[in-house]
Design a protein around this motif. Structure first.
Motif, PDB file in Angstrom:
ATOM      1  N   SER A  52       1.929   6.972  -6.551  1.00 59.71           N
ATOM      2  CA  SER A  52       0.864   7.928  -6.842  1.00 59.71           C
ATOM      3  C   SER A  52       1.304   9.364  -6.551  1.00 59.71           C
ATOM      4  CB  SER A  52      -0.376   7.572  -6.017  1.00 59.71           C
ATOM      5  OG  SER A  52      -1.362   8.557  -6.150  1.00 59.71           O
ATOM      6  N   LEU A  53       1.949   9.572  -5.402  1.00 61.68           N
ATOM      7  CA  LEU A  53       2.436  10.914  -5.057  1.00 61.68           C
ATOM      8  C   LEU A  53       3.519  11.377  -6.029  1.00 61.68           C
ATOM      9  CD1 LEU A  53       2.571  10.902  -1.149  1.00 61.68           C
ATOM     10  CD2 LEU A  53       0.965  12.099  -2.635  1.00 61.68           C
ATOM     11  N   THR A  54       4.367  10.465  -6.452  1.00 61.27           N
ATOM     12  CA  THR A  54       5.403  10.813  -7.425  1.00 61.27           C
ATOM     13  C   THR A  54       4.769  11.270  -8.738  1.00 61.27           C
ATOM     14  OG1 THR A  54       6.914   9.221  -6.423  1.00 61.27           O
ATOM     15  CG2 THR A  54       7.423   9.953  -8.670  1.00 61.27           C
ATOM     16  N   ALA A  55       3.737  10.566  -9.169  1.00 62.75           N
ATOM     17  CA  ALA A  55       3.034  10.955 -10.393  1.00 62.75           C
ATOM     18  C   ALA A  55       2.381  12.324 -10.234  1.00 62.75           C
ATOM     19  CB  ALA A  55       1.992   9.898 -10.763  1.00 62.75           C
ATOM     20  N   GLN A  56       1.788  12.589  -9.064  1.00 60.39           N
ATOM     21  CA  GLN A  56       1.171  13.899  -8.820  1.00 60.39           C
ATOM     22  C   GLN A  56       2.208  15.009  -8.835  1.00 60.39           C
ATOM     23  OE1 GLN A  56      -1.008  13.656  -5.145  1.00 60.39           O
ATOM     24  NE2 GLN A  56      -2.668  12.456  -6.028  1.00 60.39           N
ATOM     25  N   VAL A  57       3.348  14.778  -8.226  1.00 55.66           N
ATOM     26  CA  VAL A  57       4.422  15.783  -8.206  1.00 55.66           C
ATOM     27  C   VAL A  57       4.912  16.045  -9.628  1.00 55.66           C
ATOM     28  CG1 VAL A  57       6.812  16.188  -7.478  1.00 55.66           C
ATOM     29  CG2 VAL A  57       5.131  15.398  -5.829  1.00 55.66           C
ATOM     30  N   THR A  58       5.077  14.992 -10.402  1.00 58.67           N
ATOM     31  CA  THR A  58       5.518  15.153 -11.790  1.00 58.67           C
ATOM     32  C   THR A  58       4.511  15.966 -12.587  1.00 58.67           C
ATOM     33  OG1 THR A  58       6.664  13.030 -11.662  1.00 58.67           O
ATOM     34  CG2 THR A  58       6.219  13.899 -13.862  1.00 58.67           C
ATOM     35  N   THR A  59       3.233  15.672 -12.416  1.00 59.61           N
ATOM     36  CA  THR A  59       2.183  16.412 -13.120  1.00 59.61           C
ATOM     37  C   THR A  59       2.173  17.874 -12.706  1.00 59.61           C
ATOM     38  OG1 THR A  59       0.842  14.407 -13.235  1.00 59.61           O
ATOM     39  CG2 THR A  59      -0.292  16.492 -13.579  1.00 59.61           C
ATOM     40  N   MET A  60       2.294  18.125 -11.410  1.00 63.64           N
ATOM     41  CA  MET A  60       2.299  19.509 -10.923  1.00 63.64           C
ATOM     42  C   MET A  60       3.523  20.265 -11.420  1.00 63.64           C
ATOM     43  SD  MET A  60       1.023  19.140  -7.029  1.00 63.64           S
ATOM     44  CE  MET A  60      -0.688  19.317  -6.619  1.00 63.64           C
ATOM     45  N   THR A  61       4.665  19.605 -11.467  1.00 66.49           N
ATOM     46  CA  THR A  61       5.889  20.242 -11.963  1.00 66.49           C
ATOM     47  C   THR A  61       5.733  20.613 -13.436  1.00 66.49           C
ATOM     48  OG1 THR A  61       7.208  18.982 -10.389  1.00 66.49           O
ATOM     49  CG2 THR A  61       8.374  19.949 -12.253  1.00 66.49           C
ATOM     50  N   ALA A  62       5.180  19.701 -14.217  1.00 67.12           N
ATOM     51  CA  ALA A  62       4.966  19.985 -15.637  1.00 67.12           C
ATOM     52  C   ALA A  62       3.974  21.127 -15.813  1.00 67.12           C
ATOM     53  CB  ALA A  62       4.466  18.732 -16.354  1.00 67.12           C
ATOM     54  N   SER A  98       0.831  -1.219   0.000  1.00 66.26           N
ATOM     55  CA  SER A  98       0.000   0.000   0.000  1.00 66.26           C
ATOM     56  C   SER A  98       0.856   1.257   0.000  1.00 66.26           C
ATOM     57  CB  SER A  98      -0.931   0.021   1.213  1.00 66.26           C
ATOM     58  OG  SER A  98      -1.823  -1.059   1.179  1.00 66.26           O
ATOM     59  N   MET A  99       1.888   1.276   0.825  1.00 65.78           N
ATOM     60  CA  MET A  99       2.789   2.436   0.893  1.00 65.78           C
ATOM     61  C   MET A  99       3.545   2.619  -0.422  1.00 65.78           C
ATOM     62  SD  MET A  99       2.516   4.092   3.593  1.00 65.78           S
ATOM     63  CE  MET A  99       1.249   3.790   4.775  1.00 65.78           C
ATOM     64  N   GLY A 100       3.926   1.532  -1.053  1.00 65.81           N
ATOM     65  CA  GLY A 100       4.593   1.617  -2.360  1.00 65.81           C
ATOM     66  C   GLY A 100       3.685   2.234  -3.407  1.00 65.81           C
TER      67      GLY A 100
END
Length: 165
Positions: A34-44, A27-29
């Motif tokens: 998911s958080l990494t994908a959100q950060v990437t999207t926000m950065t873009a 679950s933590m993985g």
């Protein structure tokens, strides 16, 4: 028999603990991915917004320069005023050329003409009515981008680069 029951109870407890820890780790993985994908999207998105803001600022600066260029052209005084207008236009062209190294004079003239046409109404509104030229008259003197731009000789001098033969 009691040992077997204690062994089974301990084994069951350890099995439940292992399954719980494994489920939590998975679950933590998934949560981390998911958080990494959100950060990437926000950065873009932030990078795209920064680029859009830079383009909007550049367009606003271009519009302001076009207004100033039109004002200068309308208040040109014979001889000295014409020389000053040529110097100002050359400086604007050289500055534009730094930002557009592959651009040529025709492209510059078309870009200036297009932006000037956008701001002509604002410039004319600022002028007193007695000295305000007709909008159509002013627009008819702007370069037609389907034809060569006539400001080339004005900005750079003769086609030989301004040198005397």
């Amino acid at each position: 028999m009691i040992r077997i029951l204690k062994f089974m109870r301990t084994t069951a407890f350890l099995l439940i603990l292992c399954v719980s820890l494994a489920t939590t780790a998975v679950s933590m993985g998934i949560w981390a991915i998911s958080l990494t994908a959100q950060v990437t999207t926000m950065t873009a998105s932030a990078a795209a917004a920064a680029i859009a803001n830079r383009k909007a600022i550049a367009a606003a600066v271009l519009r302001t320069k076009a207004k100033a260029r039109l004002r200068r052209a309308l208040v040109v005084v014979p001889v000295a005023g014409i020389a000053a207008a040529v110097v100002f236009e050359r400086e604007d062209y050289l500055e534009w050329k730094e930002d557009n190294p592959d651009g040529d004079l025709e492209t510059y003239g078309c870009e200036v003409g297009a932006v000037s046409a956008e701001v002509v109404d604002d410039v004319l509104q600022d002028l007193p009515e007695k000295v305000r030229p007709s909008r159509d008259w002013l627009l008819s003197r702007m370069p037609d981008c389907d034809e060569p731009v006539p400001v080339a000789e004005t900005v750079l001098g003769p086609s030989d680069g301004g040198r005397d033969p």
